[in-house]
Enzyme design. Structure first.
Site: not given
Length: 138
Positions: A10-11, A18, A23, A72, A75, A96, A98, A105
């Site tokens: 998502p996103n 964004r 990012y 990735n 969330a 995985e 990110h 964060r």
């Protein structure tokens, strides 16, 4: 030729728009086109969805026929037991990824349901995190 897929959650379709301070300004399509040129001997594909079940379906679809998955999950990394279980149930190794350092964060981002079943985890190197994951397979 290695057959790899990048799966984004998502996103991540909003990359380039964004939170560019986190990012960056590059869209994922722009980045992906660059990476495909950089790794011509890798059969590299890309999939993105904002829907948890679609990500699980894609993992099931490619999880027995690809050489590697770069995931990735956005969330969903921190909330989806279903994605973690899907990774546990497939044969293809998953890295995985990110873009940001999730440990720098919010505290809820420190938990991953993917990591226990992943071949490895790469985070905090911006879009280069994806390249490092590709290199882990080639």
């Amino acid at each position: 030729m290695k057959k790899l897929i990048i799966i984004n959650g998502p996103n991540l379709n909003l990359l380039g728009k964004r939170e560019p301070n986190i990012y960056g300004n590059l869209t994922f399509r722009e980045f992906f086109d660059q990476v495909k040129k950089k790794y011509p001997n890798v059969d590299l594909s890309y999939y993105q969805s904002n829907i948890e079940g679609e990500l699980i379906d894609k993992l099931h679809e490619v999880g027995f026929s690809y050489d590697g998955i770069i995931l990735n999950a956005g969330a969903y990394t921190h909330t989806s037991i279903g994605i973690g279980d899907a990774i546990k149930g497939i044969e293809t190794p998953v890295v995985e990824v990110h873009i940001s350092n999730t440990f720098g964060r919010e505290e809820f981002r420190h938990q991953s349901f993917i990591s226990p079943n992943a071949k490895g985890v790469i985070l905090g190197f911006g879009l280069q995190s994806y390249e490092l994951a590709i290199q882990s397979f080639v």
